[in-house]
Design a protein around this motif. Structure first.
Motif, PDB file in Angstrom:
ATOM      1  N   LEU A  16       0.861  -1.194   0.000  1.00  0.00           N
ATOM      2  CA  LEU A  16       0.000   0.000   0.000  1.00  0.00           C
ATOM      3  C   LEU A  16       0.891   1.236   0.000  1.00  0.00           C
ATOM      4  O   LEU A  16       1.262   1.770   1.037  1.00  0.00           O
ATOM      5  N   GLY A  17       1.279   1.661  -1.185  1.00  0.00           N
ATOM      6  CA  GLY A  17       2.194   2.784  -1.329  1.00  0.00           C
ATOM      7  C   GLY A  17       1.490   4.110  -1.523  1.00  0.00           C
ATOM      8  O   GLY A  17       0.262   4.200  -1.598  1.00  0.00           O
ATOM      9  N   LEU A  18       2.296   5.141  -1.614  1.00  0.00           N
ATOM     10  CA  LEU A  18       1.795   6.502  -1.804  1.00  0.00           C
ATOM     11  C   LEU A  18       0.899   6.632  -3.020  1.00  0.00           C
ATOM     12  O   LEU A  18      -0.061   7.404  -3.022  1.00  0.00           O
ATOM     13  N   LEU A  19       1.207   5.893  -4.078  1.00  0.00           N
ATOM     14  CA  LEU A  19       0.432   6.001  -5.315  1.00  0.00           C
ATOM     15  C   LEU A  19      -1.029   5.596  -5.146  1.00  0.00           C
ATOM     16  O   LEU A  19      -1.895   6.047  -5.892  1.00  0.00           O
ATOM     17  N   ALA A  72      -3.548  -8.757  -1.096  1.00  0.00           N
ATOM     18  CA  ALA A  72      -4.164  -8.552  -2.408  1.00  0.00           C
ATOM     19  C   ALA A  72      -3.493  -7.453  -3.238  1.00  0.00           C
ATOM     20  O   ALA A  72      -3.353  -7.603  -4.455  1.00  0.00           O
ATOM     21  N   LEU A  73      -3.076  -6.354  -2.626  1.00  0.00           N
ATOM     22  CA  LEU A  73      -2.475  -5.270  -3.404  1.00  0.00           C
ATOM     23  C   LEU A  73      -1.126  -5.680  -3.975  1.00  0.00           C
ATOM     24  O   LEU A  73      -0.809  -5.370  -5.125  1.00  0.00           O
ATOM     25  N   ASP A  74      -0.336  -6.368  -3.195  1.00  0.00           N
ATOM     26  CA  ASP A  74       0.959  -6.829  -3.691  1.00  0.00           C
ATOM     27  C   ASP A  74       0.760  -7.779  -4.867  1.00  0.00           C
ATOM     28  O   ASP A  74       1.507  -7.729  -5.845  1.00  0.00           O
ATOM     29  N   GLU A  75      -0.248  -8.625  -4.780  1.00  0.00           N
ATOM     30  CA  GLU A  75      -0.530  -9.542  -5.891  1.00  0.00           C
ATOM     31  C   GLU A  75      -0.919  -8.766  -7.149  1.00  0.00           C
ATOM     32  O   GLU A  75      -0.521  -9.132  -8.254  1.00  0.00           O
ATOM     33  N   LEU A  76      -1.685  -7.688  -6.984  1.00  0.00           N
ATOM     34  CA  LEU A  76      -2.039  -6.847  -8.139  1.00  0.00           C
ATOM     35  C   LEU A  76      -0.809  -6.177  -8.743  1.00  0.00           C
ATOM     36  O   LEU A  76      -0.686  -6.085  -9.959  1.00  0.00           O
ATOM     37  N   HIS A 118       5.866  -1.722   2.347  1.00  0.00           N
ATOM     38  CA  HIS A 118       6.598  -1.043   1.271  1.00  0.00           C
ATOM     39  C   HIS A 118       5.590  -0.502   0.272  1.00  0.00           C
ATOM     40  O   HIS A 118       4.419  -0.884   0.291  1.00  0.00           O
ATOM     41  N   GLY A 119       6.057   0.351  -0.600  1.00  0.00           N
ATOM     42  CA  GLY A 119       5.245   0.855  -1.702  1.00  0.00           C
ATOM     43  C   GLY A 119       5.660   0.184  -2.993  1.00  0.00           C
ATOM     44  O   GLY A 119       6.153  -0.947  -2.985  1.00  0.00           O
ATOM     45  N   PHE A 120       5.523   0.910  -4.100  1.00  0.00           N
ATOM     46  CA  PHE A 120       5.890   0.366  -5.398  1.00  0.00           C
ATOM     47  C   PHE A 120       6.118   1.521  -6.369  1.00  0.00           C
ATOM     48  O   PHE A 120       5.820   2.667  -6.074  1.00  0.00           O
ATOM     49  N   ARG A 121       6.656   1.190  -7.534  1.00  0.00           N
ATOM     50  CA  ARG A 121       6.918   2.193  -8.574  1.00  0.00           C
ATOM     51  C   ARG A 121       6.730   1.530  -9.933  1.00  0.00           C
ATOM     52  O   ARG A 121       6.629   0.303 -10.037  1.00  0.00           O
ATOM     53  N   LEU A 122       6.720   2.360 -10.971  1.00  0.00           N
ATOM     54  CA  LEU A 122       6.657   1.855 -12.334  1.00  0.00           C
ATOM     55  C   LEU A 122       8.022   1.268 -12.691  1.00  0.00           C
ATOM     56  O   LEU A 122       9.063   1.864 -12.386  1.00  0.00           O
ATOM     57  N   ALA A 123       8.021   0.113 -13.308  1.00  0.00           N
ATOM     58  CA  ALA A 123       9.275  -0.521 -13.743  1.00  0.00           C
ATOM     59  C   ALA A 123       9.959   0.355 -14.787  1.00  0.00           C
ATOM     60  O   ALA A 123       9.309   1.131 -15.487  1.00  0.00           O
ATOM     61  N   SER A 124      11.257   0.221 -14.920  1.00  0.00           N
ATOM     62  CA  SER A 124      12.017   1.059 -15.853  1.00  0.00           C
ATOM     63  C   SER A 124      11.578   0.869 -17.309  1.00  0.00           C
ATOM     64  O   SER A 124      11.708   1.789 -18.109  1.00  0.00           O
TER      65      SER A 124
END
Length: 149
Positions: A16-19, A72-76, A118-124
């Motif tokens: 569940l990140g900032l995005l 569930a969010l990490d799986e998404l 942790h959060g997440f980001r767009l892959a390079s």
């Protein structure tokens, strides 16, 4: 951040990140109606933004306590779809389902802390979302504090 809230019930929402904060805060308020949302604060996750690193940090800090976890969010995030609007819709739906289940297990008389490992980001390559690195989007996570009504 967690040390301040040892007496509260804890819910870990993996990734569940900032995005997703703005999209998911209203879902938490609606689905967890026994609690009133307080202003959101923020925590800093380990530079190794993986769940295992989070668990190691918890144990290293002496935390040995129960908490609920929503995967569930990490799986998404790992589903490979880089369409952010689709991710938001699916994340809201998943969180609604899990929040309903949680209300049956949580004590409505005790305060509730909802946070991420942790959060997440767009892959390079721009084709998916990822985590596991030290970027700000992966490390800074919202912390939702909810008090009984």
């Amino acid at each position: 951040v967690l040390r301040e809230y040892c007496a509260w019930q804890w819910v870990l929402v993996d990734a569940l990140g900032l995005l997703l904060q703005d999209a998911l805060a209203p879902v938490l308020e609606d689905m967890l109606a026994h609690w009133q949302m307080q202003p959101v604060s923020y925590g800093l996750a380990s530079p190794q933004t993986r769940t295992e690193a989070f668990y190691e940090d918890l144990l290293g800090a002496g935390f040995q306590r129960p908490f609920f976890k929503i995967n569930a969010l990490d799986e998404l995030i790992h589903s490979g779809d880089a369409d952010f609007s689709n991710l938001e819709k699916r994340a809201r739906a998943e969180l609604e389902i899990h929040a309903r289940r949680l209300t049956e297990q949580l004590d409505p008389q005790r305060a509730l802390l909802i946070f991420a490992d942790h959060g997440f980001r767009l892959a390079s390559d721009g084709r998916s979302f990822v985590h596991g690195g030290p970027s700000t989007l992966e490390r800074v996570v919202p912390v939702f504090r909810m008090k009984p009504r």
